[in-house]
Design an enzyme around this catalytic site. Structure first.
Site, short mmCIF file in Angstrom:
data_model
loop_
_atom_site.label_atom_id
_atom_site.label_comp_id
_atom_site.label_asym_id
_atom_site.label_seq_id
_atom_site.Cartn_x
_atom_site.Cartn_y
_atom_site.Cartn_z
CD GLN A 123 -6.40 11.24 -2.67
OE1 GLN A 123 -5.42 10.84 -3.30
NE2 GLN A 123 -6.45 11.23 -1.37
CG HIS A 137 -1.07 6.98 -1.61
ND1 HIS A 137 -2.31 7.17 -2.21
CD2 HIS A 137 -1.31 6.24 -0.51
CE1 HIS A 137 -3.25 6.57 -1.48
NE2 HIS A 137 -2.65 6.00 -0.43
CG ASP A 190 -1.02 5.44 3.33
OD1 ASP A 190 -1.47 5.14 2.21
OD2 ASP A 190 -1.57 6.25 4.09
CG HIS A 234 -7.59 4.36 0.43
ND1 HIS A 234 -7.05 3.93 -0.75
CD2 HIS A 234 -6.62 5.06 1.07
CE1 HIS A 234 -5.78 4.34 -0.81
NE2 HIS A 234 -5.50 5.03 0.27
CD GLU A 246 -6.60 6.57 5.68
OE1 GLU A 246 -6.93 6.63 4.48
OE2 GLU A 246 -5.49 6.94 6.11
CG HIS A 265 -1.97 1.10 1.08
ND1 HIS A 265 -3.29 0.87 0.73
CD2 HIS A 265 -1.88 2.45 1.22
CE1 HIS A 265 -3.95 2.00 0.68
NE2 HIS A 265 -3.11 2.99 0.98
FE FE2 Z 1 -3.60 5.08 1.43
#
Ligand code: FE2
Length: 439
Positions: free
Chosen positions: A152, A59, A309, A210, A213, A57
């Site tokens: 996103q 970005h 992340d 996701h 979260e 995971h």
């Molecule tokens: Fe994430």
């Protein structure tokens, strides 16, 4: 003549000292006292030799962008989201590629050779998707890079998001992403989970959302994701990422939920570095921790793999592509400090991550690919404790990166003149049995 021979290595399962012989990119023999010549010999005495690290995971479109266009002064999720919004219109394909390639260099030095990265599909034109598809091509000989089409700003909350997601998949992005807890309503969130799973089923693709979260105990999209995974038979192809709201669920609900997650066959990927900082920020005291219920998930047989992340981006100013740092934080934040649980944490950032990404089992074995990391530590727990130096990083028999051992020179009368960080540990335990005791 062998291509490569690692002498006297310790293996993650406790075997060692043992030799590992490599020819034509494969491990041809693992045995004590191999008698053969090799082009390269690496003395691995008192060193753990393990499969490369896996980050399921990340970005990569945002990584190393710290300070652009300004710093996240508060360190909060909300300022991070605002910052990314300010940066997005300024992004160029070249700049995203440059940062991503630099990150991949760093990853190689850390022995991190498999990465699943979410990529924001909401930029117009699709700067991040184009850039990371090119990066994936360029690094393919040394990093397995999977890309997740990540809406996103929400599949339904942002105009045109589904069209962009489909376009990204058409362009070659590997995995269907989503963010149900960010939709306007719980109903929209559940609807987005169902739609995204259907898109994945129709295209025979994996899903990585996701999922919850949040600190909201009513954010229960993971339940819908488990149900859709079961209904559509998506089994091991689905990942619930972050899943931090599990810390806020009441115990009764959690005991209903975890068997459903296990039944679905999906994976759970907590990200302890970032979520220990972002979650619980609206709490006074006691403050909640930002992690899933990891011991409980393991107890019912769910594959849990730690992810990283973020590294130096709008949301997180720290990070160093070090999956041992991730495992270290996970152990503390859960907490899970039994010997078996700490050894599991090491496997989580190698074997567990590979399973979550749908990659072949990377356990070192005869006939398997000669991809491995030589660590300045004697076993898995010591590797985490020391965030051990990656002495050699090897991909299919090719040495990609080497680093000298960390060793301090001491000038203290009557004391040793040099110090290896491992010198201060008690003798290695060779009898450890992985995965029998969880916490
Ligand atoms: Fe994430």
């Amino acid at each position: 003549m062998l291509d490569l021979l690692l002498r006297s290595a310790n293996l993650p399962d406790g075997r060692g000292p043992i030799d590992i012989a490599v020819k034509d990119g494969r491990i041809v023999k693992i045995s004590s006292g191999i008698k053969a010549d090799a082009n390269i010999v690496i003395d691995s005495t008192d060193r753990l030799v393990a499969p490369p690290f896996v980050d399921p995971h990340f970005h990569m479109d945002a990584t190393l962008s710290i300070g652009q266009p300004r710093l996240n002064e508060s360190g909060t999720l909300l300022e991070g989201i605002a910052l990314w919004g300010e940066l997005k219109p300024l992004l160029t394909s070249e700049a995203v590629m440059d940062r991503a390639l630099r990150y991949c260099d760093l990853a190689v030095t850390q022995g991190l050779l498999s990465i699943r990265s979410h990529v924001d599909v909401s930029t117009t034109p699709m700067v991040c998707v184009e850039a990371l598809l090119e990066v994936k091509k360029r690094v393919s000989s040394y990093i397995d890079l999977q890309l997740v089409a990540f809406p996103q700003d929400g599949l339904y909350r942002a105009a045109g998001a589904e069209k962009n997601l489909i376009r990204a998949l058409d362009m070659g992005v590997d995995v269907v992403g989503g963010i149900p807890h960010f939709e306007r309503t719980m109903e929209d969130g559940a609807r987005s989970v169902k739609r995204l799973c259907q898109i994945a089923a129709d295209r025979d693709l994996p899903v990585d959302l996701h999922c919850d979260e949040s600190d909201d105990p009513m954010s229960r999209h993971i339940e819908t994701l488990a149900a859709e995974t079961t209904r559509l038979g998506l089994g091991g192809r689905v990942v619930a990422s972050h899943a931090t709201a599990m810390h806020s669920y009441d115990n009764y609900y959690a005991t209903k939920l975890t068997p459903l997650i296990a039944e679905s066959g999906m994976h759970v990927v907590p990200n302890p570095l970032i979520n220990i900082t972002l979650q619980g920020r609206s709490d006074t005291y006691p403050r909640r921790r930002g992690l899933s219920r990891i011991p409980e998930l393991l107890a019912v047989g769910v594959n849990v793999a730690f992810g990283q992340d973020c590294t130096m981006d709008p949301w997180y100013s720290l990070g160093s592509a070090d999956m041992l740092e991730v495992a270290h934080m996970g152990i503390h934040a859960v907490p899970m400090t039994s010997r078996a649980a700490m050894a599991w944490a090491f496997d989580s950032v190698t074997l567990g991550g590979a399973a979550a990404m749908g990659l072949p089992d990377p356990t070192l074995r005869e006939g398997g690919p000669a991809s491995m990391v030589v660590l300045q530590a004697r076993d898995r727990i010591e590797a985490i404790r020391l965030r051990a130096t990656r002495l050699a990083v090897i991909r299919e028999g090719r040495v990609l990166s080497q680093a000298p051992p960390r060793r301090a020179v001491l000038s203290l009368k009557g004391r040793p003149s040099t110090l290896d960080p491992a010198d201060y540990a008690p003798p290695i335990e060779r009898s450890s049995q992985p995965n029998q005791e969880r916490t």
